[in-house]
Design a protein around this motif. Structure first.
Motif, short mmCIF file in Angstrom:
data_model
loop_
_atom_site.label_atom_id
_atom_site.label_comp_id
_atom_site.label_asym_id
_atom_site.label_seq_id
_atom_site.Cartn_x
_atom_site.Cartn_y
_atom_site.Cartn_z
N TYR A 152 25.34 -9.26 -3.08
CA TYR A 152 24.76 -9.60 -1.77
C TYR A 152 23.59 -8.67 -1.46
O TYR A 152 22.48 -9.10 -1.14
N GLN A 182 30.52 -9.25 2.61
CA GLN A 182 29.17 -9.47 2.11
C GLN A 182 29.32 -10.26 0.83
O GLN A 182 29.76 -9.74 -0.20
N GLN A 193 22.33 -25.28 5.94
CA GLN A 193 22.31 -25.53 7.39
C GLN A 193 20.88 -25.62 7.91
O GLN A 193 20.55 -26.51 8.67
N ILE A 194 20.07 -24.65 7.51
CA ILE A 194 18.74 -24.50 8.13
C ILE A 194 17.71 -25.40 7.47
O ILE A 194 16.89 -26.01 8.14
N TYR A 195 17.74 -25.48 6.13
CA TYR A 195 16.75 -26.27 5.40
C TYR A 195 17.44 -27.25 4.45
O TYR A 195 17.19 -27.26 3.25
N ARG A 210 10.25 -18.87 2.72
CA ARG A 210 10.49 -20.29 2.46
C ARG A 210 9.28 -20.97 1.83
O ARG A 210 9.38 -22.10 1.36
N ARG A 215 24.04 -21.06 4.47
CA ARG A 215 23.03 -20.92 5.51
C ARG A 215 21.79 -21.77 5.18
O ARG A 215 21.25 -22.47 6.05
N SER A 219 27.34 -16.97 1.01
CA SER A 219 26.91 -17.29 2.38
C SER A 219 25.45 -17.74 2.42
O SER A 219 25.06 -18.48 3.32
N PHE A 276 18.53 -16.85 -0.53
CA PHE A 276 18.45 -16.03 0.70
C PHE A 276 17.10 -16.23 1.37
O PHE A 276 17.00 -16.31 2.59
N ALA A 277 16.03 -16.33 0.54
CA ALA A 277 14.67 -16.46 1.08
C ALA A 277 14.29 -17.91 1.35
O ALA A 277 13.18 -18.17 1.80
N PHE A 278 15.19 -18.85 1.06
CA PHE A 278 14.91 -20.29 1.18
C PHE A 278 13.78 -20.71 0.24
O PHE A 278 13.03 -21.66 0.52
#
Lengths: 532, 532
Positions: B187, B14, B25-27, B201, B22, B18, B225-227
């Motif tokens: 984390y 944890q 990758q996503i946004y 987001r 992520r 990360s 974590f929440a974008f």
């Protein structure tokens, strides 16, 4: 092995049991469970529910259950420990009871026959929550110890990597496998689901998804973590579902696309006053499905996962550009399985390897074309298959969990499933994805549901065969003219698919064979196709 | 010690790193950081930010930094590793640099003088984000390796219980202590903060809270974590703050009550078009503060925590009954520190023990009256004080972290702080809580801010003395009549407090001495009181 010694103040077990203890502290009088569509309706607050859990713990101890023992639960959507699919045949249940080595069975009266031939002690629940119910008497056994010792008298499992739930896969091929998940994984997956669904204490979750399906994707815990209210149903009855959607302030539910069809096409269906989030897995939502749900004020969220990944492991994350897209383009974008879920560490698509190959896993290029297998790692991947080291070894070969799902990796890092490896159709030496074909056929406005399987072909080896359910609004138009519809659909396919992927045969059917969890049984369809 | 071997696919570290991988990758193209109120404004997407982090990692390796080494960062709210309070005096900074054994200093040009006398290598940032800036040149050192090896070339720390951040307490008494937090704790705390704040987001977080204060309560990670998008500010400038509140779609910010006063009383203050959540810690929000924030469309959330608990460890959870309450009653209810935060395992109030007592901790009754010390355990409690085993042992004596805060436990299980142990006023043998007195004095409509400390008294031992800032709207009414105001406030107190808790002295002052993190320095006030 993990050696974890609890000598530090800062290191605490990650155990989802902590959620109910916290909820009972903070919102003791808030409604946690609503179970009203029965003869004896019950509603429990977090405080009372926590007390019943404590009573149960002591009752189990009194019944001789020890750490590591399995307790089977055969019930509709109103309980969970080691959940067993209520839609299985008695001999399948017997297999699971034997394989799991369950020491005790908690069974709902409606399914008592499934446990009849078992030699294991059985406690029947009449689902009344009232004195005289055998399950309530069982709880009473624990109440005295509970009153005397409270939570302090119960030892928490000291290892967060210990088994939490034993959940059997639905097993479309061969014997079902027992998936062992951990406390740590359950804790993280539940928090991730609560976060991804943006749930909070004002949320109400409707239980449409069976709890025996991947332990309800950890939602039994996720709801408690978020202090949400849960509404349980004994059966997937669309009249009850609409009653709750309209009158119980429901904000969230999960379900496969086939269930969504049942929801939006029900006579009671209408536009909901407040937005509801529908979390969809099992197959990609079609344009028609998305549009029908949106008309009702239901926002679809597409996730992907397996029993082995505690349910959702990827999510189709909405991009800002989506709002400006046409429905067709939106559906095409939403059909992808997407990126790693919150707390899911890694999703890769790697070149498919032979059964016993030990080469390191190699990623396919991010071209949206090269077919590979989805593999995953991380805290929300199962620990092992219960009593099946061979299957565990095979599943984890290469250091990642092999999903068996064939997919491509798009340039933006999102994953799109093409097929289960066994559902790929090898047509004239080309790999035709049955899912991709279904996606295109489903865009025909008269198609309600469609499934495509391989059928032997003298020239091409295999060719796609489509089984179609017509949309109720249009079925009468094609009555007695199925052959014409078949030509029409083939024409529709030709405009959209390469030749080797066009269905050679189309069969209009009144229904499709499905597993207990709503997945279409392609094994059955292949048998039908072979006999034609 | 923990022995964790990474031999299982299901067990992953944890690590909050990360989150950015992520998000990238996503946004990748979504705006992650907005830093515009400077000569050279910069805006970074998640993709670019992740690349800069990778470059920095390689640059640090090239500079000889190895696992476990400390890197000091002295900067305004625009960077974070081992953050150092920019409001400290040079000799205090020198102490921290020496005690931490930092191997490298990253320093903002405005604070370069703080690192001047150091023998450790220094990299200055001119906060331009442009070529020619020494910090950008430092990053360039890493870029070549970064391009060559990517993330695969960087080894993740193999132990999730390894140190993540070394953050020094503000140290109102004695030397600052170095708080070591872990990757695992960071984390979990970051996920908890994102969940509790209901971020997603569409959220935009405004950096008012200093990042050197308990590592910004893990919000640098929680936002990722929440974008969410983060807006950084070099200084707490209320004109800039209002500009962002009105024009940058801000949805969340954190800050002490004194900062909130600065916000609602600024000339630019007006009702915001969309609701904003203000997370408040450091002191309970007064009725006046709550009402003023609500008038602006800002919803206050009261949390409590320490540097040793990664920031928030309890939260005042809103009860359904709150909506029907009067403002006064609401404020009284919201003043409590509340219940354990998400992922916080346990909050107890135990009988205060002598320094070296080793009796087991014993909970005070849940009567809302008996004074005890707040103690905590769980994953979001620090690992240790850096290079201070004595202080660590003392803080963890009894198996829980001793907060030093005196509180009562209410019948509903919520905690309410009465005082820091050293701020209790022993008046005629009675324990008078300076916080409780302040709470009552602050309800006087002409009081903007108030602080109460003990002052020696020949008869009663100690008696409360109040230092008051008048509300700007009413200050002119009392000009030249401070004595009359003092009588008025004492009268106000007499109606609400027991005799031993009524202030014996009231002093109207233009401002109150504060720490760099906005806490009132009672040590200074006590000195002033002693000299009067």
């Amino acid at each position: 092995m993990f050696t974890v010694q609890l000598e530090f103040t800062h290191h605490h077990l990650q155990n989802p049991l902590s959620f109910i203890l916290r909820a009972a502290q903070i919102y003791s009088d808030k409604i946690a469970l609503i179970h009203t569509d029965v003869t004896n309706p019950v509603v429990y607050t977090f405080g009372i529910w926590a007390q019943r859990i404590q009573n149960l713990a002591y009752a189990l101890i009194k019944a001789g259950i020890r750490p590591g023992d399995r307790v089977a639960v055969i019930a509709p959507n109103s309980a969970i420990i080691t959940p067993i699919n209520t839609r299985l045949k008695p001999q399948e249940v017997t297999y699971i009871l034997e394989h799991s080595g369950s020491r005790l069975i908690l069974v709902d009266y409606e399914y008592a026959h499934l446990a009849q031939s078992s030699k294991i002690p059985v406690i029947i629940s009449n689902d009344t929550g009232r004195a005289g119910d055998p399950y309530e008497s069982f709880l009473t056994n624990g109440r005295r110890l509970s009153e005397e010792k409270g939570w302090a008298g119960l030892d928490a499992e000291p290892d967060e990597n210990a088994a939490a739930v034993l959940c059997y896969t639905s097993g479309t091929t061969g014997r079902p496998k027992g998936v062992i998940t951990t406390l740590r994984g359950s804790y993280l997956a539940a928090i991730a689901n609560a976060f991804e669904a943006q749930m909070n204490r004002d949320s109400t979750y409707l239980w449409i998804l069976p709890m025996f399906h991947a332990a309800g994707w950890t939602f039994p815990w996720a709801n408690v973590f978020a202090f949400a209210t849960q509404v349980t149903l004994r059966t997937v009855d669309y009249a009850y579902i609409w009653n709750h959607l309209l009158h119980s302030a429901v904000t969230h539910y999960c379900g496969a696309p086939t269930v969504q069809i049942g929801i939006y096409s029900h006579p009671l269906a209408r536009r909901l006053p407040k937005p509801v989030t529908a979390i969809i897995a099992g197959a990609a939502p079609t344009p028609h499905l998305i549009s029908e749900l949106e008309k009702k004020g239901i926002k679809p969220v597409h996730v992907y996962g397996l029993t082995e990944t505690y349910g959702p492991f990827t999510r189709n994350y909405e991009q800002a550009s989506l709002a400006a897209m046409s429905l067709e383009d939106r559906a095409r974008s939403m059909a992808r399985q997407g990126h790693a879920f919150a707390t899911a560490e890694e999703v890769r698509v790697v070149y498919v390897r032979e059964e016993n190959e030990d080469r390191p896993l190699k990623d396919v290029p991010r071209d949206g074309k090269t077919l590979g297998e989805i593999v995953t790692r991380g805290n929300i991947v199962m620990k092992e298959y219960f009593r099946d080291p061979e299957a565990t070894k095979k599943a984890f070969r290469g250091g990642s969990f092999r999903s068996g799902d064939l997919a491509v990796m798009h340039p933006d890092g999102s994953v799109a499933i093409m097929d289960r490896s066994k559902d790929i159709i090898i047509s004239g030496g080309e790999n035709a994805s049955s899912l991709a074909i279904e996606q295109e056929l489903a865009s025909h406005p008269h198609v309600l549901e469609v499934s495509v399987v391989a059928r032997e072909h003298p020239k091409w080896g295999e060719r796609p065969m489509a089984f179609v359910i017509l949309h109720p609004q249009h079925a009468s138009n094609w009555r007695g003219r199925h052959h014409e519809f078949e030509c029409d659909l083939k024409q529709h396919a030709k405009l959209r698919l390469p030749g080797f992927a066009c269905p050679e045969w189309v069969e209009v059917v009144p229904e499709l064979p499905k597993t207990s969890t709503g997945k279409i049984l392609k094994t059955e369809l292949r048998k039908v196709a072979a006999k034609l």
